[in-house]
Design a protein around this motif. Structure first.
Motif, PDB file in Angstrom:
ATOM      1  N   LEU A   1     -51.860   4.270 -76.276  1.00  0.00           N
ATOM      2  CA  LEU A   1     -53.170   4.105 -75.661  1.00  0.00           C
ATOM      3  C   LEU A   1     -53.021   3.484 -74.275  1.00  0.00           C
ATOM      4  N   ALA A   2     -54.040   3.577 -73.473  1.00  0.00           N
ATOM      5  CA  ALA A   2     -53.986   3.093 -72.093  1.00  0.00           C
ATOM      6  C   ALA A   2     -53.803   1.585 -72.010  1.00  0.00           C
ATOM      7  N   GLU A   3     -54.313   0.835 -72.980  1.00  0.00           N
ATOM      8  CA  GLU A   3     -54.216  -0.624 -72.913  1.00  0.00           C
ATOM      9  C   GLU A   3     -52.967  -1.171 -73.593  1.00  0.00           C
ATOM     10  N   GLU A   4     -52.043  -0.314 -73.975  1.00  0.00           N
ATOM     11  CA  GLU A   4     -50.822  -0.744 -74.658  1.00  0.00           C
ATOM     12  C   GLU A   4     -49.619  -0.679 -73.719  1.00  0.00           C
ATOM     13  N   ARG A  56     -47.630  -3.086 -77.860  1.00  0.00           N
ATOM     14  CA  ARG A  56     -48.582  -4.177 -78.073  1.00  0.00           C
ATOM     15  C   ARG A  56     -49.673  -4.044 -77.027  1.00  0.00           C
ATOM     16  N   LYS A  57     -50.841  -4.559 -77.366  1.00  0.00           N
ATOM     17  CA  LYS A  57     -51.942  -4.526 -76.401  1.00  0.00           C
ATOM     18  C   LYS A  57     -51.661  -5.546 -75.307  1.00  0.00           C
ATOM     19  N   THR A  58     -52.108  -5.239 -74.111  1.00  0.00           N
ATOM     20  CA  THR A  58     -51.918  -6.133 -72.979  1.00  0.00           C
ATOM     21  C   THR A  58     -52.549  -7.485 -73.277  1.00  0.00           C
ATOM     22  N   ALA A  87     -46.882  -6.878 -82.076  1.00  0.00           N
ATOM     23  CA  ALA A  87     -46.959  -5.414 -82.015  1.00  0.00           C
ATOM     24  C   ALA A  87     -48.224  -4.936 -82.709  1.00  0.00           C
ATOM     25  N   ASN A  88     -48.872  -3.928 -82.135  1.00  0.00           N
ATOM     26  CA  ASN A  88     -50.064  -3.368 -82.778  1.00  0.00           C
ATOM     27  C   ASN A  88     -49.867  -1.906 -83.167  1.00  0.00           C
ATOM     28  N   ALA A  89     -48.741  -1.291 -82.724  1.00  0.00           N
ATOM     29  CA  ALA A  89     -48.465   0.100 -83.102  1.00  0.00           C
ATOM     30  C   ALA A  89     -47.013   0.441 -82.791  1.00  0.00           C
ATOM     31  N   PHE A  90     -46.555   1.507 -83.416  1.00  0.00           N
ATOM     32  CA  PHE A  90     -45.227   2.051 -83.168  1.00  0.00           C
ATOM     33  C   PHE A  90     -45.386   3.536 -82.863  1.00  0.00           C
ATOM     34  N   ILE A  91     -44.550   4.039 -81.970  1.00  0.00           N
ATOM     35  CA  ILE A  91     -44.475   5.476 -81.718  1.00  0.00           C
ATOM     36  C   ILE A  91     -43.123   5.928 -82.256  1.00  0.00           C
ATOM     37  N   LEU A  92     -43.153   6.845 -83.210  1.00  0.00           N
ATOM     38  CA  LEU A  92     -41.935   7.387 -83.807  1.00  0.00           C
ATOM     39  C   LEU A  92     -41.665   8.743 -83.184  1.00  0.00           C
ATOM     40  N   ARG A  93     -40.477   8.894 -82.570  1.00  0.00           N
ATOM     41  CA  ARG A  93     -40.105  10.155 -81.942  1.00  0.00           C
ATOM     42  C   ARG A  93     -38.871  10.711 -82.632  1.00  0.00           C
ATOM     43  N   VAL A 110     -45.161  10.792 -83.333  1.00  0.00           N
ATOM     44  CA  VAL A 110     -46.325  10.364 -84.113  1.00  0.00           C
ATOM     45  C   VAL A 110     -46.545   8.872 -83.893  1.00  0.00           C
ATOM     46  N   ARG A 111     -47.736   8.421 -84.265  1.00  0.00           N
ATOM     47  CA  ARG A 111     -48.138   7.015 -84.076  1.00  0.00           C
ATOM     48  C   ARG A 111     -48.278   6.333 -85.433  1.00  0.00           C
TER      49      ARG A 111
END
Length: 159
Positions: free
Chosen positions: A106-109, A131-133, A138-144, A150-151
């Protein structure tokens, strides 16, 4: 005679210029539709269902931005602090993430770390920790993986 020499020089210049401006060869990349389909199959699953703990050979912390770690400068952390952070991120990834989603960052992360997961079968997955600014956790992970991304949102301790 001078005219012929100038005409020859001009012809040589034009020919060398024409060959110098040829476009580079185009490389065609083939998409791995099997990997892309795998990501779609994972939507709605939890991380521990998609990649089980038993299938993981090792998890490596490859990048860490230690902003917000108590007692460290912005670019330094001790080996023990790094180990504790990597263990905490791994624990959060396996037990505190919600269902896998399609969208990404997201834009704020901001990205604070990167983990590499190597499975016993040789598959390699990259995990970006977000993490959010202005927040520390941490508030999310991106798995590649191979051909997909995926999120995984952090939702807290799962039951």
């Amino acid at each position: 005679m001078i005219r012929h020499l100038m005409l020859t020089a001009l012809t040589v210049c034009l020919l060398t210029h024409a060959t110098a401006t040829e476009p580079p060869p185009v490389e065609v990349k083939h998409l791995d539709y099997k990997s892309i389909a795998r990501a779609n199959d994972w939507i709605g699953l939890h991380f521990s269902d998609a990649i089980t703990r038993n299938s993981v050979s090792r998890i490596i912390l490859t990048r860490l931005t230690p902003v917000g770690i108590p007692g460290t400068a912005d670019n330094e952390s001790t080996d023990q602090q790094t180990h504790d952070i990597a263990s905490g991120l791994t624990r959060t990834l396996f037990s505190e993430t919600g269902a896998i989603q399609k969208w990404g960052q997201l834009a704020e992360e901001v990205e604070t770390a990167e983990l590499v997961i190597v499975t016993k079968t040789g598959e390699i997955f990259f995990v970006n920790v977000l993490r959010k600014t202005g927040e520390e956790k941490a508030n999310a992970f991106i798995l590649r993986g191979s051909g997909f991304s995926v999120r995984l949102p952090v939702v807290g301790v799962s039951e």
